[in-house]
Motif scaffolding. Structure first.
Motif, short mmCIF file in Angstrom:
data_model
loop_
_atom_site.label_atom_id
_atom_site.label_comp_id
_atom_site.label_asym_id
_atom_site.label_seq_id
_atom_site.Cartn_x
_atom_site.Cartn_y
_atom_site.Cartn_z
N LEU A 117 0.87 -1.17 0.00
CA LEU A 117 0.00 0.00 0.00
C LEU A 117 0.90 1.22 0.00
N TYR A 118 0.68 2.12 -0.96
CA TYR A 118 1.53 3.31 -1.03
C TYR A 118 0.74 4.50 -1.56
N PHE A 119 1.26 5.69 -1.26
CA PHE A 119 0.69 6.93 -1.78
C PHE A 119 1.58 7.44 -2.90
N VAL A 120 0.97 7.96 -3.94
CA VAL A 120 1.69 8.61 -5.03
C VAL A 120 1.40 10.10 -4.92
N PRO A 121 2.44 10.93 -4.82
CA PRO A 121 2.21 12.37 -4.68
C PRO A 121 1.67 12.98 -5.97
N GLU A 122 0.87 14.01 -5.79
CA GLU A 122 0.36 14.77 -6.92
C GLU A 122 0.58 16.25 -6.62
N GLU A 126 10.29 2.54 -15.34
CA GLU A 126 9.63 3.79 -14.95
C GLU A 126 9.79 4.04 -13.45
N ILE A 127 10.19 5.25 -13.11
CA ILE A 127 10.32 5.64 -11.71
C ILE A 127 8.97 6.18 -11.24
N VAL A 128 8.48 5.64 -10.13
CA VAL A 128 7.23 6.09 -9.54
C VAL A 128 7.52 6.53 -8.11
N PRO A 129 7.76 7.84 -7.90
CA PRO A 129 7.99 8.29 -6.54
C PRO A 129 6.75 7.98 -5.70
N HIS A 130 6.97 7.48 -4.48
CA HIS A 130 5.84 7.11 -3.65
C HIS A 130 6.25 7.05 -2.18
N LEU A 131 5.26 6.99 -1.34
CA LEU A 131 5.44 6.82 0.10
C LEU A 131 4.84 5.47 0.47
N THR A 132 5.68 4.52 0.84
CA THR A 132 5.19 3.20 1.22
C THR A 132 4.53 3.29 2.59
N ILE A 133 3.31 2.80 2.66
CA ILE A 133 2.53 2.81 3.90
C ILE A 133 2.60 1.44 4.58
N ASP A 178 -3.76 -9.29 2.99
CA ASP A 178 -4.69 -8.39 2.31
C ASP A 178 -5.65 -7.72 3.29
N ALA A 179 -6.10 -8.44 4.29
CA ALA A 179 -7.04 -7.88 5.26
C ALA A 179 -6.41 -6.70 6.02
N VAL A 180 -5.13 -6.82 6.34
CA VAL A 180 -4.43 -5.74 7.04
C VAL A 180 -4.30 -4.53 6.12
N LEU A 181 -3.92 -4.77 4.86
CA LEU A 181 -3.80 -3.67 3.90
C LEU A 181 -5.14 -2.96 3.73
N GLU A 182 -6.20 -3.71 3.64
CA GLU A 182 -7.54 -3.12 3.48
C GLU A 182 -7.93 -2.30 4.71
N GLU A 183 -7.59 -2.78 5.89
CA GLU A 183 -7.89 -2.05 7.12
C GLU A 183 -7.11 -0.74 7.18
N VAL A 184 -5.84 -0.78 6.85
CA VAL A 184 -5.02 0.42 6.85
C VAL A 184 -5.55 1.42 5.82
N GLU A 185 -5.87 0.92 4.63
CA GLU A 185 -6.39 1.79 3.58
C GLU A 185 -7.70 2.45 4.01
N ALA A 186 -8.58 1.70 4.60
CA ALA A 186 -9.86 2.25 5.06
C ALA A 186 -9.65 3.31 6.14
N LEU A 234 -7.02 5.22 6.53
CA LEU A 234 -6.38 6.42 5.97
C LEU A 234 -7.28 7.17 4.99
N ALA A 235 -8.26 6.52 4.42
CA ALA A 235 -9.10 7.14 3.39
C ALA A 235 -9.73 8.44 3.88
N GLY A 236 -10.16 8.49 5.13
CA GLY A 236 -10.79 9.69 5.67
C GLY A 236 -9.81 10.79 6.01
N LYS A 237 -8.53 10.52 5.90
CA LYS A 237 -7.50 11.50 6.28
C LYS A 237 -6.80 12.09 5.06
N LEU A 238 -7.29 11.77 3.87
CA LEU A 238 -6.67 12.23 2.63
C LEU A 238 -7.47 13.37 2.02
N PRO A 239 -6.86 14.23 1.28
CA PRO A 239 -5.43 14.33 1.03
C PRO A 239 -4.71 15.01 2.19
#
Length: 78
Positions: free
Chosen positions: A2-7, A35-42, A48-56, A58-63
């Motif tokens: 799970l990672y964030f890609v800056p914009e 291809e280089i993809v700058p990102h922040l690894t979370i 998968d269940a842990v990744l889904e929990e973390v993603e859920a 963080l979703a309310g805290k973005l951007p």
């Protein structure tokens, strides 16, 4: 993984390129990707269940806005 890609990603892409130019013996991602993809690894190497929990969670805290204060070059062998 799970990672964030800056914009926009232009500045981090340029920073990555500058580091790669100074340390050509240590290309980004070990040279595995064209291809280089700058990102922040979370989260990485989690169920998968842990990744889904973390993603859920963080979703309310973005951007969010952050600034890069330093960088580290990690090189591994083996």
């Amino acid at each position: 993984m799970l990672y964030f890609v800056p914009e926009p990603d232009t500045q981090l892409w340029q920073l990555t390129e500058a580091i790669a130019d100074r340390r050509p013996e240590a290309p980004p991602y070990g040279g595995r990707f064209a291809e280089i993809v700058p990102h922040l690894t979370i989260a990485q190497s989690q169920e998968d269940a842990v990744l889904e929990e973390v993603e859920a969670d963080l979703a309310g805290k973005l951007p969010f806005t952050s600034h890069v204060a330093s960088v580290e070059l990690w090189c591994t062998t083996g």
